[in-house]
Design an enzyme around this catalytic site. Structure first.
Site, short mmCIF file in Angstrom:
data_model
loop_
_atom_site.label_atom_id
_atom_site.label_comp_id
_atom_site.label_asym_id
_atom_site.label_seq_id
_atom_site.Cartn_x
_atom_site.Cartn_y
_atom_site.Cartn_z
N ASP A 3 52.33 -11.41 74.61
CA ASP A 3 52.56 -10.94 73.25
C ASP A 3 52.29 -12.02 72.38
O ASP A 3 52.45 -11.70 71.16
CB ASP A 3 54.00 -10.53 73.36
CG ASP A 3 54.27 -9.42 72.20
OD1 ASP A 3 53.58 -8.54 72.15
OD2 ASP A 3 55.63 -9.63 71.79
N HIS A 55 56.22 -5.25 61.66
CA HIS A 55 56.73 -4.73 62.87
C HIS A 55 58.44 -4.60 62.89
O HIS A 55 58.94 -5.75 62.79
CB HIS A 55 56.20 -5.49 64.13
CG HIS A 55 56.61 -4.98 65.41
ND1 HIS A 55 55.96 -4.25 66.18
CD2 HIS A 55 57.99 -5.00 66.05
CE1 HIS A 55 56.62 -3.86 67.29
NE2 HIS A 55 57.87 -4.45 67.21
N ASP A 130 72.67 -0.33 64.61
CA ASP A 130 71.93 0.92 64.46
C ASP A 130 71.64 1.12 63.03
O ASP A 130 72.62 1.72 62.32
CB ASP A 130 72.99 2.17 64.91
CG ASP A 130 72.44 3.21 64.87
OD1 ASP A 130 71.44 3.68 64.26
OD2 ASP A 130 72.63 4.42 65.66
N GLY A 175 59.86 0.34 66.54
CA GLY A 175 60.83 1.71 66.47
C GLY A 175 61.38 1.99 65.34
O GLY A 175 61.62 3.26 64.76
N GLY A 177 59.94 0.32 62.21
CA GLY A 177 58.81 0.56 61.21
C GLY A 177 58.40 1.78 61.38
O GLY A 177 58.08 2.69 59.95
N GLU A 223 51.33 -0.60 73.37
CA GLU A 223 51.03 -1.79 73.74
C GLU A 223 50.54 -1.74 75.38
O GLU A 223 49.80 -2.66 75.49
CB GLU A 223 52.37 -2.71 73.83
CG GLU A 223 52.99 -2.73 72.35
CD GLU A 223 53.98 -3.46 72.60
OE1 GLU A 223 55.00 -3.33 73.47
OE2 GLU A 223 54.60 -4.02 71.41
#
Length: 256
Positions: A3, A55, A130, A175, A177, A223
């Site tokens: 990464d 991101h 959340d 998730g 973005g 990815e």
């Protein structure tokens, strides 16, 4: 780490931390985060040009890209650094960290847990992470947590733009973005002053930015495809089976 590979091409001025040589010799530098996600964006959008990739997920980072290569990124040595994230503090005055170590009796482990697991959005909202629920909650702590997240991300984007020769694209991934239009619009609203005349254009903030000539995209990243490509580039070509017949079945990785 896979990464961080994308960020190995960062210019020295972007990776060097302002520390004396003996400290930097310990491997302290800006390593970056979400390299696979940013590489996926570059692979999917080969004509992207000079852009900022945002991101937003459990951890968050902002990366400037030019010609498919990194120019700057926010994360240094851990997901807790850089911009505020769901449980990470983002960048802090070093004295804040030192005082926390004192408060916790010199326990680095306790302070690391606090900064990486109990801070950021969670630290402001009372432990909630959340974002969709926070956006609709309506209470003061939820609103403030979202404001701080959006402000941190927008400020990082503005800083990233200064490392580019021109600003042609803004790409949201991760998730949050790619999955939260409301969060994207709130970030875009903060960025309108960077594009002269954008605020007077019709539509929501993302369309106003687009009307000023900036390409604004939300891109789900792959990815696994990047890992597969990198593995094939360094690994040996598949050989025949022991019986001499070439395999007629692709590997599971190739089917993803």
């Amino acid at each position: 780490m896979p990464d961080t590979v994308f960020h190995t091409a960062l210019p020295t001025a972007a990776t060097l931390l302002p520390l004396p040589p003996d400290a930097r010799a310990q491997g302290l530098r800006r390593w970056g985060l979400h390299g696979l996600a940013v590489q996926s964006v570059v692979d999917l959008l080969p004509g992207l040009g000079d852009a900022v990739v945002v991101h937003l997920g459990h951890a968050c980072s902002v990366t400037a890209v030019s010609g498919g290569m990194p120019r700057a990124t926010t994360a240094a040595v851990s997901p807790a650094g850089g911009v505020v994230s769901l449980t990470g503090s983002g960048d802090l005055d070093p004295e804040v960290v030192l005082r926390l170590v004192e408060v916790h009796g010199g326990s680095v482990a306790e302070v690391r847990q606090l900064l990486q697991r109990r801070s950021g959005v969670a630290g402001i909202s009372g432990g909630r992470t959340d974002v969709a629920a926070l956006l609709s909650a309506g209470d003061a702590a939820a609103d403030l947590a979202v404001q701080v997240l959006v402000r941190s991300v927008a400020m990082a984007v503005a800083a990233a733009v200064t490392t580019l020769d021109r600003w042609e694209g803004l790409v949201f991934t991760g998730g949050l973005g790619a999955g939260s239009p409301e969060l994207r619009e709130r970030v875009c609203a903060r960025l309108l002053p960077l594009r002269p005349g954008a605020a007077g254009l019709p539509g929501p903030p993302s369309e106003q930015l687009a009307g000023s000539g900036l390409e604004v995209l939300a891109v789900p990243v792959d990815e696994e495809a990047v890992l597969d490509r990198l593995a094939r580039a360094v690994g040996p070509a598949p050989g025949p089976r022991s019986g001499g017949r070439p395999s007629d079945r692709r590997s599971p990785a190739a089917d993803r």
